[in-house]
Design a protein around this motif. Structure first.
Motif, short mmCIF file in Angstrom:
data_model
loop_
_atom_site.label_atom_id
_atom_site.label_comp_id
_atom_site.label_asym_id
_atom_site.label_seq_id
_atom_site.Cartn_x
_atom_site.Cartn_y
_atom_site.Cartn_z
N SER A 7 -30.72 -45.87 19.26
CA SER A 7 -29.99 -44.84 19.15
C SER A 7 -30.52 -43.63 19.81
O SER A 7 -29.56 -42.72 19.86
N GLY A 8 -31.75 -43.58 20.35
CA GLY A 8 -32.39 -42.55 21.00
C GLY A 8 -32.46 -41.26 20.24
O GLY A 8 -32.64 -40.34 21.01
N LEU A 9 -32.68 -41.41 19.04
CA LEU A 9 -33.03 -40.24 17.89
C LEU A 9 -34.46 -40.26 17.77
O LEU A 9 -35.09 -41.58 17.70
N GLU A 10 -34.97 -39.25 17.54
CA GLU A 10 -36.27 -39.14 16.85
C GLU A 10 -36.27 -39.62 15.65
O GLU A 10 -35.38 -39.70 14.70
N GLU A 11 -37.38 -40.22 15.05
CA GLU A 11 -37.69 -40.71 13.53
C GLU A 11 -37.07 -39.68 12.61
O GLU A 11 -36.20 -40.13 11.48
N SER A 12 -37.53 -38.35 12.74
CA SER A 12 -36.92 -37.54 11.60
C SER A 12 -35.63 -37.19 11.78
O SER A 12 -34.77 -37.18 10.66
N GLU A 13 -34.79 -37.06 12.83
CA GLU A 13 -33.44 -37.15 13.01
C GLU A 13 -32.83 -38.21 12.24
O GLU A 13 -31.68 -38.06 11.45
N TRP A 14 -33.18 -39.59 12.61
CA TRP A 14 -32.48 -40.56 12.12
C TRP A 14 -32.64 -40.68 10.53
O TRP A 14 -31.79 -40.91 9.82
N ALA A 15 -33.74 -40.47 9.92
CA ALA A 15 -34.03 -40.40 8.60
C ALA A 15 -33.08 -39.18 8.11
O ALA A 15 -32.52 -39.53 6.95
N GLN A 16 -32.94 -38.15 8.73
CA GLN A 16 -32.17 -37.02 8.04
C GLN A 16 -30.66 -37.30 8.07
O GLN A 16 -29.99 -37.07 7.21
N ALA A 17 -30.26 -38.11 9.23
CA ALA A 17 -28.93 -38.54 9.20
C ALA A 17 -28.53 -39.76 8.17
O ALA A 17 -27.52 -39.77 7.53
N ASP A 20 -28.35 -38.02 4.79
CA ASP A 20 -26.86 -37.34 4.93
C ASP A 20 -25.78 -38.28 4.42
O ASP A 20 -24.87 -38.04 3.59
N GLN A 21 -25.74 -39.51 5.22
CA GLN A 21 -25.04 -40.37 4.77
C GLN A 21 -24.82 -40.94 3.30
O GLN A 21 -23.94 -41.12 2.61
N LEU A 22 -26.31 -41.03 2.79
CA LEU A 22 -26.48 -41.45 1.49
C LEU A 22 -25.58 -40.64 0.41
O LEU A 22 -25.40 -40.84 -0.48
N ASN A 23 -25.97 -39.25 0.80
CA ASN A 23 -25.57 -38.14 -0.01
C ASN A 23 -24.06 -38.03 -0.05
O ASN A 23 -23.31 -37.91 -1.15
#
Length: 116
Positions: A7-17, A20-23
């Motif tokens: 995905s090319g995202l950092e781990e913190s950005e991926w975890a936040q995404a 957000d999906q779970l919410n």
């Protein structure tokens, strides 16, 4: 970790995404449950609007539904109710003690669902 690398995202950005999906999923689930409860209450209100329970008291004359387990030679022309009977005692749990017009008591109480 492979998905994170692709995905090319950092781990913190991926975890936040993902959080957000779970919410969003949780919000949709709660909205669906709320809609289901609202629908059930509307159906219950509509049904209860048409239902008028019978209230029996001692001395009332009633008809008792005939058990369909007994075969009758008249077929569909057989009567659906028998009686009249007299209510000798009405219990709070919708049970009734019946007696015939000759004051012969039934051996056991009957449910008020089978009388009218």
């Amino acid at each position: 970790m492979r998905i994170l690398a692709e995905s090319g995202l950092e781990e913190s950005e991926w975890a936040q995404a993902r959080f957000d999906q779970l919410n969003v999923i949780e919000g949709k689930r709660l909205a669906t449950m709320s809609h289901g409860r609202l629908y059930q209450s509307r159906v219950m209100y509509t049904f209860n609007k048409k239902v008028h329970p019978w209230k029996f008291s001692e001395g009332d004359l009633i008809l008792k539904k005939v058990s369909q387990a007994q075969k009758d030679h008249r077929g569909k022309w057989a009567p659906n109710y028998e009686g009249p009977f007299v209510v000798k005692k009405a219990f709070s749990g919708r049970a009734l003690v019946l007696a015939s017009m000759d004051d012969e008591k039934f051996p056991s109480p009957v449910n008020s669902d089978i009388v009218k």
